[in-house]
Design an enzyme around this catalytic site. Structure first.
Site, PDB file in Angstrom:
ATOM      1  N   ALA A  64       6.400 -10.229 -38.887  1.00 48.49           N
ATOM      2  CA  ALA A  64       6.636 -10.837 -40.348  1.00 48.49           C
ATOM      3  C   ALA A  64       6.997 -11.976 -40.620  1.00 48.49           C
ATOM      4  CB  ALA A  64       7.951  -9.713 -40.843  1.00 48.49           C
ATOM      5  N   GLY A  68       5.414   5.455 -32.169  1.00 45.51           N
ATOM      6  CA  GLY A  68       5.596   5.987 -31.068  1.00 45.51           C
ATOM      7  C   GLY A  68       4.184   6.462 -30.297  1.00 45.51           C
ATOM      8  N   CYS A  89      11.565  -2.910 -44.315  1.00 44.84           N
ATOM      9  CA  CYS A  89      12.773  -3.227 -43.135  1.00 44.84           C
ATOM     10  C   CYS A  89      14.083  -3.081 -43.378  1.00 44.84           C
ATOM     11  CB  CYS A  89      12.196  -5.019 -42.768  1.00 44.84           C
ATOM     12  SG  CYS A  89      13.533  -5.489 -41.375  1.00 44.84           S
ATOM     13  N   ASN A 141       5.670  -5.647 -46.207  1.00 42.54           N
ATOM     14  CA  ASN A 141       6.786  -5.055 -45.668  1.00 42.54           C
ATOM     15  C   ASN A 141       7.908  -4.785 -46.541  1.00 42.54           C
ATOM     16  OD1 ASN A 141       8.825  -4.274 -43.771  1.00 42.54           O
ATOM     17  ND2 ASN A 141       8.649  -6.234 -42.372  1.00 42.54           N
ATOM     18  N   LEU A 175      13.968  -9.913 -38.571  1.00 42.85           N
ATOM     19  CA  LEU A 175      12.848 -10.976 -39.359  1.00 42.85           C
ATOM     20  C   LEU A 175      12.649 -12.231 -38.811  1.00 42.85           C
ATOM     21  CD1 LEU A 175      12.410  -9.494 -43.047  1.00 42.85           C
ATOM     22  CD2 LEU A 175      11.307  -8.651 -40.978  1.00 42.85           C
ATOM     23  N   ALA A 189      17.325  -4.665 -34.410  1.00 48.66           N
ATOM     24  CA  ALA A 189      17.422  -5.342 -35.432  1.00 48.66           C
ATOM     25  C   ALA A 189      17.426  -6.764 -35.404  1.00 48.66           C
ATOM     26  CB  ALA A 189      19.086  -5.000 -35.529  1.00 48.66           C
ATOM     27  N   ASN A 195       1.779  -9.695 -41.838  1.00 47.34           N
ATOM     28  CA  ASN A 195       3.004  -8.930 -42.394  1.00 47.34           C
ATOM     29  C   ASN A 195       3.769  -9.913 -43.254  1.00 47.34           C
ATOM     30  OD1 ASN A 195       5.925  -7.940 -41.945  1.00 47.34           O
ATOM     31  ND2 ASN A 195       4.576  -6.096 -41.588  1.00 47.34           N
TER      32      ASN A 195
HETATM   33  C1  LIG Z   1      11.425  -5.144 -31.851  1.00 50.52           C
HETATM   34  C2  LIG Z   1      10.443  -4.684 -33.200  1.00 50.52           C
HETATM   35  C3  LIG Z   1      10.198  -5.372 -34.172  1.00 50.52           C
HETATM   36  C4  LIG Z   1       9.909  -5.126 -35.426  1.00 50.52           C
HETATM   37  N1  LIG Z   1       9.511  -6.032 -36.352  1.00 50.52           N
HETATM   38  C5  LIG Z   1       8.685  -5.656 -37.381  1.00 50.52           C
HETATM   39  C6  LIG Z   1       8.351  -6.584 -38.360  1.00 50.52           C
HETATM   40  O1  LIG Z   1       8.754  -7.743 -38.421  1.00 50.52           O
HETATM   41  N2  LIG Z   1       7.855  -6.385 -39.602  1.00 50.52           N
HETATM   42  C7  LIG Z   1       7.270  -4.781 -39.732  1.00 50.52           C
HETATM   43  O2  LIG Z   1       6.827  -4.447 -40.597  1.00 50.52           O
HETATM   44  N3  LIG Z   1       7.684  -3.863 -38.611  1.00 50.52           N
HETATM   45  C8  LIG Z   1       8.433  -4.160 -37.746  1.00 50.52           C
HETATM   46  N4  LIG Z   1       8.604  -3.397 -36.612  1.00 50.52           N
HETATM   47  C9  LIG Z   1       8.238  -1.927 -36.865  1.00 50.52           C
HETATM   48  C10 LIG Z   1       6.961  -1.537 -36.178  1.00 50.52           C
HETATM   49  O3  LIG Z   1       5.932  -2.300 -36.656  1.00 50.52           O
HETATM   50  C11 LIG Z   1       6.424  -0.256 -36.244  1.00 50.52           C
HETATM   51  O4  LIG Z   1       6.325  -0.011 -37.662  1.00 50.52           O
HETATM   52  C12 LIG Z   1       7.562   0.764 -35.526  1.00 50.52           C
HETATM   53  O5  LIG Z   1       8.088   0.129 -34.695  1.00 50.52           O
HETATM   54  C13 LIG Z   1       6.902   2.298 -35.223  1.00 50.52           C
HETATM   55  O6  LIG Z   1       5.976   2.131 -34.364  1.00 50.52           O
HETATM   56  P1  LIG Z   1       6.216   2.208 -32.723  1.00 50.52           P
HETATM   57  O7  LIG Z   1       7.367   3.257 -32.544  1.00 50.52           O
HETATM   58  O8  LIG Z   1       4.863   2.314 -32.136  1.00 50.52           O
HETATM   59  O9  LIG Z   1       7.149   0.673 -32.167  1.00 50.52           O
HETATM   60  C14 LIG Z   1       9.546  -3.899 -35.402  1.00 50.52           C
HETATM   61  C15 LIG Z   1       9.568  -3.061 -34.519  1.00 50.52           C
HETATM   62  C16 LIG Z   1      10.025  -3.311 -33.392  1.00 50.52           C
HETATM   63  C17 LIG Z   1      10.287  -2.286 -32.228  1.00 50.52           C
END
Ligand SMILES: Cc1cc2nc3c(=O)[nH]c(=O)nc-3n(C[C@H](O)[C@H](O)[C@H](O)COP(=O)(O)O)c2cc1C
Ligand SMILES: Cc1cc2nc3c(=O)[nH]c(=O)nc-3n(C[C@H](O)[C@H](O)[C@H](O)COP(=O)(O)OP(=O)(O)OC[C@H]3O[C@@H](n4cnc5c(N)ncnc54)[C@H](O)[C@@H]3O)c2cc1C
Ligand SMILES: Cc1cc2nc3c(=O)[nH]c(=O)nc-3n(C[C@H](O)[C@H](O)[C@H](O)COP(=O)(O)OP(=O)(O)OC[C@H]3O[C@@H](n4cnc5c(N)ncnc54)[C@H](O)[C@@H]3O)c2cc1C
Ligand SMILES: Cc1cc2nc3c(=O)[nH]c(=O)nc-3n(C[C@H](O)[C@H](O)[C@H](O)COP(=O)(O)O)c2cc1C
Ligand code: FES
Ligand code: FES
Lengths: 313, 257, 313, 257
Positions: free
Chosen positions: A46, A244, A130, A127, A73, A70, A99
């Site tokens: 992001a 996932g 968040c 996004n 961003l 958490a 993003n």
């Molecule tokens: C450590 C971490 C940081 C993330 N940062 C962002 C982000 O900056 N912007 C965003 O749109 N989603 C962010 N996400 C969400 C992921 O892009 C994704 O939508 C979400 O983790 C589900 O996919 P996954 O289960 O494969 O991780 C973040 C997820 C994680 C685990």
């Protein structure tokens, strides 16, 4: 002939596999493991107008088959992303999906306007979902009218197609999807994380300094599949699915549900090679299942045989 | 270069109460560049537990391509790890981070190595390397209680070694800082619980001090921003360091702890 | 002295551990493994006015660290529950919480009126949140005003305290909780399952005949903890927490979040002895953590030290 | 009585392509009351995979307190199970359900045992018990392909045995129903894929037929209502049977399949 190439608004993908935003930084770390040009695309972290430090630590906590984050961003801000990260990424032959995040509508619009001009940015991912940022975010992601409005404003200034990232923390995901489609979104990405929490057994306090965080990983996959199944039948814009994913079989399941491409997030932390491994294994799995091309899988769970997938139309 | 490799377990044994010493063999050992680096271990083939566990390298042998980790069996992940035995393969990502700078002390000078509990292990390779280059080493090792004490003999072989226990059940009762007061040295290397690191940083602002930090991690390689800390010179701003890739070892005063 | 006894509206519990509704039938099967009188209470399977067959099979699908179910409220109907199941259960010295379900408001009210008269039913659990039933259910569980209205109607006829079971599939769980509190609920039980889906790799079809189902098990625990944390700070009625509980440590985490008792669902399928095992292990864990009584744990994550837990007031 | 027990693995081997024969020892063997009962196996200590796996008992020995299961390595759970070896303990819940009624045929009569693929195993104990009481047994065993064939010799020892393969790579090409047409018998016991069971139920409505059903399960003991099927005499109503506790063996015509 490739079984994996996919055309989506703004995106000509050699395969439908991309790292999810926030789980891959700006690619530098993973470039030490493999050539980033093997990826379908990269969803970069992001970007906000100003640099952000994010939340205090601890910022992650493990859950059964999942994790909470958490991060808040944290990012170096628009200038640096435009000046350093995107130029660095341009050495790879891979489309970037930027993003875009912010606290106020104006911030989103300004970041979108400028970042969409970067030559290797082929699409934006808005996004609005968040869960870890106090101001703004939550209304954008949960009130259809607000989301639609923001989408429209961003569409007005963006030079590339706009995908809107939906939050799963809503009663009616279809309503949100339709609202941003009406606002002009070219595509959807879903899902962002579910809001969750872990408490420390010894202290009784939340493990995360931010108290709550976003749940990601295999634990949330069935929720994502269900939402994509519902939304893909209600809108006519394509969906990039996530939540996932950790194997080629998961990718096919997302396509069956209605996705036209997928992103891999948390699994990168467990196996830095997960994206290239999936890309390598997909053609064999498609062969085994009898598909000539992965786009035949999209929406199979609800489409009558013979009906065409979105990107074949 | 960081590698992800299925390493073969050579041996694993419980060397103190719930403290395990694990030795594995793998090509990635050849990539280790400094004492104090760590590895990220996947303890299960499935997704429960999900995340890798960061564990310091406590010693290594590039000829044998072997390395040893010492860890406390505590939660879900380390409990599973403790069950594996010789011959089994474990998935290790590493070496990670930047270790202790051995070149900050010269032959003939004295280095004080201060470890608390499970912060003791990375100091062992450091001690070996300092001794090899002619530095005099003094060790101060703090533990909770007698049953938790490990590697006292190994450190003694390298130089003066003071052990403290919080409950006084073994050696001197008290904290490492109690012992440190009376010692002469040129440089401090330390690893242990945050309150201990804070106390040392404050008390020895006039000395060269290197601290190894701990933070909850996601990726372990710098991509997820889970493990950041603020730069000390910009406490309210946006400057940061990542413990996994910029650390885990920092010079005192470099980051806010 | 017991560290585990708990007083809640209508319920004098020797310990705060009870099997969750739908995961324990009417107790007969588990009575072959252990004496049901060791339990704090039993939440029996949802009862509707008329007998129901429920959904076609397959009705369950596994997910990572969780499972989906779409039983569809199969149950023998009010008459048989009153005539056979509750009398059978009365041989055990254990309070029963009757889970009340229906399609129409009148059904809920009628079941509540009559089942609340059964001598061993000490409380009702109003199931406004079953995700697997097509008619009715969903509005009751997602629209605050509708939930409040139903709660009020049921309260008017019930001879025992009424707990309302909240659905996690909403944007704002606090709003739902406050609505049912305003409707007169004596307590809350939360959470019911998250709506999810799995697709079969070979056929592309949903694994569940009902297509979607309710996600339960350890995967959903962080979502439940977060919701209980939020709701317990916003209402002044007690919460019975549930979602993925499988150990004494999980129980404590739920109490820290704000629960005053807990229910164990899915874990019974994995280990039929899970409830008595937890009950046995809890006192030692409390001792180790320095608590004289489990009620000291309630809400610890957000209460200032020294502030009193609900059931101490 | 149903028990939950950590049973010791005596042996495990792959007896055909992806088909494993697993023998364990445990007190719960003493509780087995009929061939065709099954057990519910937990394949992991953690929560991935979560649910137990239902597997039929293919034979048992109450003196040795041992029992054998034969299963196909297919998804996540059975793949993990296939990795365990002698001496390891596995968590088994059982015996579950009601098996085949051996008393429905008398000494001197002929029983036809029809198995399809992974439905073959529970018929083996049944065959042994029928032979022991003087019943003539005929076996018809259908497999996909040559590599999947198992236990042919064991069944042959008990009586006439016809093998079919769908692809004709071994023995007779075709389905079990092709072979059955030409045989004489008093009673059918069968276990296998649902289409096969349906075909047999329809073609032999004039015979005594016992079918063993499969259904996705939660608890395996009758508490969760995952595995119900409709009673045949009330196809649109609410009467039901649970495969786990009322079955898995039903008399043809008892439930809708
Ligand atoms: C450590 C971490 C940081 C993330 N940062 C962002 C982000 O900056 N912007 C965003 O749109 N989603 C962010 N996400 C969400 C992921 O892009 C994704 O939508 C979400 O983790 C589900 O996919 P996954 O289960 O494969 O991780 C973040 C997820 C994680 C685990
Ligand atoms: C750079 C670094 C080096 C380390 N070196 C060692 C070592 O040599 N020996 C040793 O015993 N321990 C070491 N630790 C601490 C070790 O990582 C934790 O004790 C371990 O991760 C706990 O895992 P668990 O499965 O026992 O606990 P769980 O409670 O199951 O862990 C849950 C999650 O929290 C994380 N976590 C829990 N405690 C810590 C902690 N103290 N630090 C970081 N993450 C934590 C886990 O990694 C996991 O993601 C090190 C930590 C870091 C960051
Ligand atoms: C009463 C009974 C007896 C059985 N006996 C045998 C036997 O003797 N040998 C044998 O190989 N198989 C037997 N099966 C089928 C066996 O249970 C499944 O093949 C097995 O559960 C699949 O697990 P997995 O880990 O390989 O697959 P996964 O795909 O990981 O399974 C996911 C989930 O679906 C369930 N599932 C998948 N396929 C089936 C199925 N066909 N029937 C029921 N549940 C299923 C699993 O139990 C699990 O809950 C029996 C099934 C039942 C109901
Ligand atoms: C098979 C199954 C059946 C259920 N049936 C009911 C039901 O009849 N009424 C109800 O209120 N909740 C029902 N639930 C939800 C549980 O009571 C519980 O809220 C949920 O499963 C979360 O807890 P767990 O993760 O411990 O299973 C059911 C859950 C499962 C798994
Ligand atoms: S752990 Fe991911 S950046 Fe350090
Ligand atoms: S599997 Fe639970 S009732 Fe049969």
């Amino acid at each position: 002939m490739s079984r994996l190439n996919i055309e989506l608004p703004g995106l000509t993908l050699r395969n439908p596999i991309m790292p999810a935003s926030g789980c891959f930084g700006f690619g530098r770390e993973y470039s030490k493991f493999y050539d980033l040009s093997v990826l379908g695309a990269i969803m970069i972290k992001a970007t906000t107008l100003e640099p952000r430090f994010g939340n205090p630590t601890p910022r992650v906590a493990e859950t059964t088959a999942g994790m909470l984050n958490a991060i808040g961003l944290q990012n170096p801000g628009l200038e640096k992303v435009l000046g350093e990260e995107l130029p660095w990424l341009s050495q790879y032959d891979v489309p970037i999906i930027a993003n875009v995040a912010g606290s106020l509508e104006e911030d989103y619009v300004e970041v979108a306007r400028r970042i969409s001009k970067a030559p290797n940015v082929h699409a934006l991912e808005l996004n609005i979902s968040c869960p870890n940022v106090k101001t703004g975010g939550i209304a954008f992601g949960t009130i259809p009218e607000v989301a639609k409005q923001l989408t429209r404003k961003v569409k007005e200034v963006s030079e590339v197609p706009v995908y809107v990232k939906l939050s799963p923390n809503v009663t009616n995901i279809v309503e949100m999807a339709k609202a941003v489609e009406a606002g002009g979104a070219d595509g959807l990405t879903m899902i962002n994380t579910l809001v969750g929490m872990r408490l420390d057994l010894k202290t009784g306090n939340p493990i995360l300094a931010n108290r709550t965080g976003g749940l990601s990983g295999p634990a949330i996959k069935p929720v994502a599949i269900r939402m994509i199944y519902e939304v893909s039948q209600a809108v006519s814009i394509p969906i990039i699915g996530m939540g996932g994913i950790e194997s080629a079989a998961d990718v096919i399941e997302y396509f069956y549900a209605g996705a036209s491409a997928v992103a891999v997030g948390t699994a990168n932390f467990v196996d830095p090679f997960v994206c290239p491994t999936i890309i390598k294994e997909l053609p064999d799995l498609l062969e085994k299942l009898g598909f000539e091309h992965i786009n035949e899988c999209t929406g199979r769970s609800w489409k009558k045989d013979g009906q065409l997938a979105y990107h074949r139309a | 270069m960081i590698r992800k490799e299925l390493c073969k377990i050579i041996s694993q044994q419980e060397i103190a109460a719930d403290i395990y010493e694990l030795t594995v063999q793998g090509e990635l050992v050849d990539q280790i560049s400094a004492p104090g680096q760590f590895v990220h271990i996947r303890v299960s083939n499935g997704w429960d537990p999900l995340l890798r566990r960061p564990i310091s390298i406590s010693s290594f042998d590039k000829k044998q391509l072997s390395m040893t980790m010492i860890y406390r069996k505590e939660g879900k992940g380390t409990s599973i790890l403790a069950e594996s035995g010789p011959g089994e393969l474990i998935d290790i990502l590493g070496p990670l981070g930047n270790g202790f700078p051995v070149n900050e002390v010269s032959s003939g000078e004295t280095a004080l190595l201060v470890g608390g509990g499970i912060g003791v292990p990375p100091l062992y390779e450091l001690s070996n390397q300092l001794v090899a280059k002619g530095v005099k080493v003094i060790h101060v090792l703090g533990f909770q209680t007698e049953a938790a004490v490990f590697y006292e003999k190994e450190f003694l072989n390298n130089g003066e070694t003071y052990v403290t226990t919080v409950d006084g059940s073994y050696a001197r009762q008290g904290f490492v800082t109690d012992v440190m007061k009376d010692l002469q040295f040129d440089c401090i290397y330390t690893c242990g619980p945050t309150p201990m690191l804070k106390a040392i940083e404050q008390s020895y602002s006039n000395k060269k001090v290197f601290l190894s930090l701990e933070e909850r991690m996601g990726c372990g390689i710098g991509a997820c921003f889970a493990c950041v800390c603020k730069s000390a010179d910009d406490p309210t701003g946006v400057s940061y360091k990542k413990v996994c890739s910029d650390g885990p070892v920092f010079r005192a005063g470099e980051v806010l702890i």
